[in-house]
Design an enzyme around this catalytic site. Structure first.
Site, PDB file in Angstrom:
ATOM      1  N   ARG A  57      25.232   8.186  67.319  1.00  0.00           N
ATOM      2  CA  ARG A  57      24.678   9.346  66.645  1.00  0.00           C
ATOM      3  C   ARG A  57      24.456  10.437  67.666  1.00  0.00           C
ATOM      4  O   ARG A  57      25.143  10.510  68.670  1.00  0.00           O
ATOM      5  CB  ARG A  57      23.361   8.985  65.973  1.00  0.00           C
ATOM      6  CG  ARG A  57      23.593   8.402  64.622  1.00  0.00           C
ATOM      7  CD  ARG A  57      22.480   8.641  63.664  1.00  0.00           C
ATOM      8  NE  ARG A  57      22.780   7.830  62.487  1.00  0.00           N
ATOM      9  CZ  ARG A  57      22.571   6.539  62.459  1.00  0.00           C
ATOM     10  NH1 ARG A  57      21.988   5.946  63.457  1.00  0.00           N
ATOM     11  NH2 ARG A  57      22.915   5.865  61.417  1.00  0.00           N
ATOM     12  N   LYS A 114       9.291   4.360  55.420  1.00  0.00           N
ATOM     13  CA  LYS A 114      10.350   4.876  54.549  1.00  0.00           C
ATOM     14  C   LYS A 114      10.545   4.011  53.309  1.00  0.00           C
ATOM     15  O   LYS A 114      11.491   4.228  52.549  1.00  0.00           O
ATOM     16  CB  LYS A 114      11.663   4.962  55.333  1.00  0.00           C
ATOM     17  CG  LYS A 114      11.566   5.781  56.617  1.00  0.00           C
ATOM     18  CD  LYS A 114      12.809   5.641  57.469  1.00  0.00           C
ATOM     19  CE  LYS A 114      12.556   6.193  58.867  1.00  0.00           C
ATOM     20  NZ  LYS A 114      13.705   5.927  59.769  1.00  0.00           N
ATOM     21  N   PRO A 118      16.552  10.019  54.459  1.00  0.00           N
ATOM     22  CA  PRO A 118      15.174  10.452  54.257  1.00  0.00           C
ATOM     23  C   PRO A 118      14.245   9.732  55.212  1.00  0.00           C
ATOM     24  O   PRO A 118      14.310   8.510  55.348  1.00  0.00           O
ATOM     25  CB  PRO A 118      14.875  10.051  52.813  1.00  0.00           C
ATOM     26  CG  PRO A 118      16.134   9.501  52.259  1.00  0.00           C
ATOM     27  CD  PRO A 118      16.993   9.122  53.394  1.00  0.00           C
ATOM     28  N   GLU A 119      13.400  10.480  55.859  1.00  0.00           N
ATOM     29  CA  GLU A 119      12.370   9.913  56.722  1.00  0.00           C
ATOM     30  C   GLU A 119      11.033  10.055  55.991  1.00  0.00           C
ATOM     31  O   GLU A 119      10.992  10.407  54.829  1.00  0.00           O
ATOM     32  CB  GLU A 119      12.389  10.628  58.085  1.00  0.00           C
ATOM     33  CG  GLU A 119      13.793  10.609  58.716  1.00  0.00           C
ATOM     34  CD  GLU A 119      13.898  11.276  60.073  1.00  0.00           C
ATOM     35  OE1 GLU A 119      12.920  11.214  60.834  1.00  0.00           O
ATOM     36  OE2 GLU A 119      14.951  11.851  60.378  1.00  0.00           O
TER      37      GLU A 119
END
Length: 280
Positions: free
Chosen positions: A266, A61, A2-3
């Site tokens: 990533r 966050k 989650p950002e």
DNA sequence: ACTACGTCCTGCTTGC
DNA sequence: TGCAAGCAGGACGTAG
């Protein structure tokens, strides 16, 4: 996972269930969720019981509950954390790491990958709990200072994407929204920060703020069941993503193919035509 | 001091 | 079909 938009969606959804409520029961089901608490699960539970929640805040966050004990319960959702509200505790949910009962509601901290955590901490200067002190203001906060962030973006040779992801420079941005902001600004993710003009850096901050605000309006981004709001609802911003997760699709600006390239274990998604790698 | 990298986890997807 | 490797939205500690 989650950002900022996802965490803020959780904050807004959770707020009415916790504000003014008293913690009546605490069940820590997995030791990793309390790994940052010096006294572990026992300390977390005993110091939380009986506390009244006075507010629920967010910076970047990070989420925290202000308690009438003077401490804050700081939460980070990590990559896969969720907060869900139920009428009764759900049995046999393998991903629930902690249960809290506030008044008659049951609040679950679910987290498949266990990178999330929670800890009690004193509230320090600026009303920020100790684990949040080093986190910069986020672009949606009135405290955010674009001129100061611009100076930080252009003061280092680090790649611009690394800087965007640095929560001490500008908070709330993760892999998805970094790629989206860079696409909007037509900047290649490997561009050294100190090669950006002041105008380009300022524009990038504006694009980051815009994409975060638009995603928040859509309730966040859900690629799968890993991100949901407190009632289990999905976010819808993935329909508006321009590059993230769109490898091979046409760039909506130039028509060329979106590509995915490796970035620190990533991925980075970009339009190689719109976002040219800097020379040298 | 600053920066890059490996690591903490689980589960779904991909490719051999 | 089965199995192993790859991959995932984050942040921290450490090594260089």
């Amino acid at each position: 996972m989650p950002e900022l938009p996802e965490v803020e969606t959780v904050r807004r959804g959770l707020d009415p269930y916790v504000r003014g409520a008293t913690v009546a029961e605490v069940r820590i089901l997995h030791p990793r969720v309390s790994r940052r608490q010096p006294g572990g699960a026992t300390e977390l539970r005993t110091r939380l019981l009986g506390c009244r929640v006075e507010g629920l805040q967010r910076r970047g966050k990070y989420l925290w509950l202000n308690l009438d004990s003077g401490e804050a319960l700081v939460l980070h959702l990590g990559m896969s954390g969720q907060i869900r509200v139920f009428e009764e505790p759900v049995a046999d949910d393998p991903h629930v790491r902690a249960w809290f009962r506030l008044e008659e509601r049951w609040i679950a901290f679910r987290d498949m990958r266990t990178f999330g955590w929670m800890m009690l901490a004193p509230v320090g200067p600026g009303g920020l709990p100790a684990p949040v002190q080093h986190i910069a203001a986020d672009p949606l906060s009135p405290e955010s200072d674009s001129a100061a962030v611009t100076r930080n973006l252009t003061a280092t040779s680090r790649s611009i994407k690394r800087i965007l992801l640095d929560q001490e420079v500008i908070s709330g941005i993760g892999n998805i929204y970094a790629d989206e902001a860079l696409w909007r600004s037509r900047i290649h993710f490997e561009t050294p920060g100190d090669t950006l003009s002041e105008a380009a850096a300022l524009g990038l901050i504006g694009d980051a703020r815009d994409v975060l605000a638009e995603a928040l309006d859509a309730g966040g981004t859900s690629f799968d069941a890993l991100y949901v709001g407190v009632s289990g609802q999905q976010g819808w911003f993935q329909r508006h993503l321009s590059v993230y997760g769109r490898e091979g699709e046409a760039c909506e600006r130039c028509g060329g193919p979106i590509s995915r390239v490796a970035f620190t274990n990533r991925s980075s998604y970009l339009c190689p035509a719109c976002q040219q790698r800097p020379e040298g």
